[in-house]
Design a protein around this motif. Sequence first.
Motif, PDB file in Angstrom:
ATOM      1  N   ILE A 299      35.066  48.490 -30.353  1.00 38.59           N
ATOM      2  CA  ILE A 299      34.179  47.597 -31.106  1.00 38.59           C
ATOM      3  C   ILE A 299      34.158  46.212 -30.461  1.00 38.59           C
ATOM      4  CG2 ILE A 299      33.877  46.373 -33.303  1.00 38.59           C
ATOM      5  CD1 ILE A 299      35.039  48.831 -34.717  1.00 38.59           C
ATOM      6  N   ALA A 300      35.353  45.676 -30.128  1.00 39.68           N
ATOM      7  CA  ALA A 300      35.437  44.304 -29.612  1.00 39.68           C
ATOM      8  C   ALA A 300      34.721  44.130 -28.278  1.00 39.68           C
ATOM      9  CB  ALA A 300      36.906  43.872 -29.508  1.00 39.68           C
ATOM     10  N   PRO A 301      35.004  44.944 -27.238  1.00 38.72           N
ATOM     11  CA  PRO A 301      34.299  44.721 -25.975  1.00 38.72           C
ATOM     12  C   PRO A 301      32.805  44.995 -26.063  1.00 38.72           C
ATOM     13  CG  PRO A 301      35.661  46.703 -25.853  1.00 38.72           C
ATOM     14  CD  PRO A 301      36.045  45.988 -27.113  1.00 38.72           C
ATOM     15  N   THR A 302      32.397  45.913 -26.973  1.00 32.66           N
ATOM     16  CA  THR A 302      30.960  46.144 -27.153  1.00 32.66           C
ATOM     17  C   THR A 302      30.288  44.890 -27.703  1.00 32.66           C
ATOM     18  OG1 THR A 302      31.320  48.515 -27.549  1.00 32.66           O
ATOM     19  CG2 THR A 302      29.243  47.572 -28.311  1.00 32.66           C
ATOM     20  N   MET A 303      30.926  44.249 -28.692  1.00 32.48           N
ATOM     21  CA  MET A 303      30.388  43.002 -29.228  1.00 32.48           C
ATOM     22  C   MET A 303      30.349  41.918 -28.161  1.00 32.48           C
ATOM     23  SD  MET A 303      32.072  42.770 -33.037  1.00 32.48           S
ATOM     24  CE  MET A 303      31.234  41.210 -33.328  1.00 32.48           C
ATOM     25  N   MET A 304      31.426  41.824 -27.351  1.00 30.25           N
ATOM     26  CA  MET A 304      31.459  40.823 -26.280  1.00 30.25           C
ATOM     27  C   MET A 304      30.342  41.060 -25.272  1.00 30.25           C
ATOM     28  SD  MET A 304      35.547  40.674 -25.535  1.00 30.25           S
ATOM     29  CE  MET A 304      36.710  40.673 -26.889  1.00 30.25           C
ATOM     30  N   PHE A 305      30.077  42.335 -24.988  1.00 24.80           N
ATOM     31  CA  PHE A 305      29.011  42.659 -24.039  1.00 24.80           C
ATOM     32  C   PHE A 305      27.672  42.119 -24.536  1.00 24.80           C
ATOM     33  CE2 PHE A 305      25.544  45.439 -22.705  1.00 24.80           C
ATOM     34  CZ  PHE A 305      25.674  45.392 -21.322  1.00 24.80           C
ATOM     35  N   PHE A 306      27.344  42.393 -25.803  1.00 25.16           N
ATOM     36  CA  PHE A 306      26.058  41.945 -26.333  1.00 25.16           C
ATOM     37  C   PHE A 306      26.024  40.428 -26.523  1.00 25.16           C
ATOM     38  CE2 PHE A 306      25.788  46.464 -27.616  1.00 25.16           C
ATOM     39  CZ  PHE A 306      24.566  46.757 -27.011  1.00 25.16           C
ATOM     40  N   ILE A 307      27.156  39.809 -26.834  1.00 28.09           N
ATOM     41  CA  ILE A 307      27.204  38.351 -26.930  1.00 28.09           C
ATOM     42  C   ILE A 307      26.920  37.724 -25.573  1.00 28.09           C
ATOM     43  CG2 ILE A 307      28.768  36.382 -27.252  1.00 28.09           C
ATOM     44  CD1 ILE A 307      30.072  38.001 -29.538  1.00 28.09           C
ATOM     45  N   GLY A 308      27.593  38.250 -24.524  1.00 28.02           N
ATOM     46  CA  GLY A 308      27.382  37.711 -23.185  1.00 28.02           C
ATOM     47  C   GLY A 308      25.974  37.925 -22.678  1.00 28.02           C
ATOM     48  N   TRP A 309      25.420  39.109 -22.923  1.00 34.75           N
ATOM     49  CA  TRP A 309      24.108  39.464 -22.388  1.00 34.75           C
ATOM     50  C   TRP A 309      22.968  38.847 -23.203  1.00 34.75           C
ATOM     51  CZ3 TRP A 309      21.426  44.699 -23.545  1.00 34.75           C
ATOM     52  CH2 TRP A 309      20.212  44.774 -22.836  1.00 34.75           C
ATOM     53  N   LEU A 310      22.987  39.018 -24.538  1.00 35.48           N
ATOM     54  CA  LEU A 310      21.851  38.630 -25.366  1.00 35.48           C
ATOM     55  C   LEU A 310      21.941  37.209 -25.910  1.00 35.48           C
ATOM     56  CD1 LEU A 310      21.393  41.957 -27.383  1.00 35.48           C
ATOM     57  CD2 LEU A 310      20.159  41.202 -25.336  1.00 35.48           C
ATOM     58  N   ILE A 311      23.158  36.748 -26.231  1.00 38.58           N
ATOM     59  CA  ILE A 311      23.284  35.417 -26.842  1.00 38.58           C
ATOM     60  C   ILE A 311      23.532  34.345 -25.791  1.00 38.58           C
ATOM     61  CG2 ILE A 311      24.643  34.003 -28.445  1.00 38.58           C
ATOM     62  CD1 ILE A 311      25.121  36.487 -30.120  1.00 38.58           C
ATOM     63  N   GLN A 312      24.468  34.594 -24.875  1.00 40.24           N
ATOM     64  CA  GLN A 312      24.784  33.594 -23.861  1.00 40.24           C
ATOM     65  C   GLN A 312      23.916  33.725 -22.614  1.00 40.24           C
ATOM     66  OE1 GLN A 312      29.048  34.088 -23.391  1.00 40.24           O
ATOM     67  NE2 GLN A 312      29.479  32.794 -25.168  1.00 40.24           N
ATOM     68  N   GLY A 313      23.124  34.776 -22.537  1.00 44.22           N
ATOM     69  CA  GLY A 313      22.136  34.908 -21.462  1.00 44.22           C
ATOM     70  C   GLY A 313      22.700  35.136 -20.080  1.00 44.22           C
ATOM     71  N   GLU A 314      23.844  35.814 -19.981  1.00 42.38           N
ATOM     72  CA  GLU A 314      24.386  36.124 -18.659  1.00 42.38           C
ATOM     73  C   GLU A 314      23.483  37.137 -17.948  1.00 42.38           C
ATOM     74  OE1 GLU A 314      28.608  36.721 -18.035  1.00 42.38           O
ATOM     75  OE2 GLU A 314      28.989  36.131 -20.117  1.00 42.38           O
ATOM     76  N   GLU A 315      23.398  37.004 -16.636  1.00 39.95           N
ATOM     77  CA  GLU A 315      22.549  37.891 -15.859  1.00 39.95           C
ATOM     78  C   GLU A 315      23.162  39.287 -15.766  1.00 39.95           C
ATOM     79  OE1 GLU A 315      21.766  36.229 -12.060  1.00 39.95           O
ATOM     80  OE2 GLU A 315      20.762  34.446 -12.854  1.00 39.95           O
TER      81      GLU A 315
END
Length: 314
Positions: A247-263
């Motif tokens: 659950i935790a790394p999945t949330m981090m993935f979407f936070i980094g990609w969709l919220i923080q806009g990482e490439e």
Amino acid sequence: MPDSNRGVALGATAFLLWGVAALYWPFLSAAEPTEILAHRMVWSLLAMCVFLFLARRGWKWLPGVIRSPRRLLPVAAAAVLIAVNWWGFIYSVSTAQTLQASLAYFINPLMSVCLGVVLFSERLRTAQWIAVALGVIAVVVMTVGYGAAPWLALLMGSSFAAYGAVKKYVDLDGMQSLTVETLVMFLPALGYVLFLEFSGVGTAVSVSPAHTALLVGGGFVTALPLLLFGLAARLVPLSVIGMLQYIAPTMMFFIGWLIQGEEMPLARWAGFALVWLALSVFAFDQVRGARARSVRRREDRESARERPTTEPCD
């Protein structure tokens, strides 16, 4: 609520809090990651004292641990390893590299398996070897694609895997162990915080009341999910915890990609796809192994019931 359902709820909450933590530390951007880490160490001890008080656990067990090097050294080693992990996480999410934190906790189970082979002479099944090989290939793909290794992910993943291995030598429950770990960290961390403040470069009281409150709150953000995790681990099988941990790394993935806009260039997508494939193989093997053990236990019980008993002759 049945214990199993309560354990799943506690475990899921713990991993949700760990995932959301990726959004917490960037609010402290006025401070350097090392200063944030020091405050995290200091206020985690306060949080554990509060939790111990609420749980009415007392402190009678603590002097025996402190007086025994055999009991204290593994906890001190665990404290160092978790501090390294905390720094890596704070640095990654504070510098818009949350995807590396996500990768770290996706590959952590694979690193734990490798440590089991090296340190405890554990034998891996074929599916587990395939999962580890896919994880290694994923890191290589990302390294080639970026021209540099994902060192933050490797640092966090390896330090947390080593932390789990060292905890096998700790003869304290989760709450006691974490309390001693934060106690070991407390004086060096407090000394560093005071040094920064007296040097005029600390941010504890010079930025804003909200910043100060967030620094203090970091201790509770750290300790609460660990406490919930410890409670959950006592109520549900490790196989269930193993599934919840994604659950935790999945949330981090979407936070980094969709919220923080990482490439997310092709090399990163390919690397994550290989990691997810590795974890699918690993999870399938874990579930299959758990079912096989359950079937064997049931057959053993049935065999024991059907086995004829011999009665003494008169």
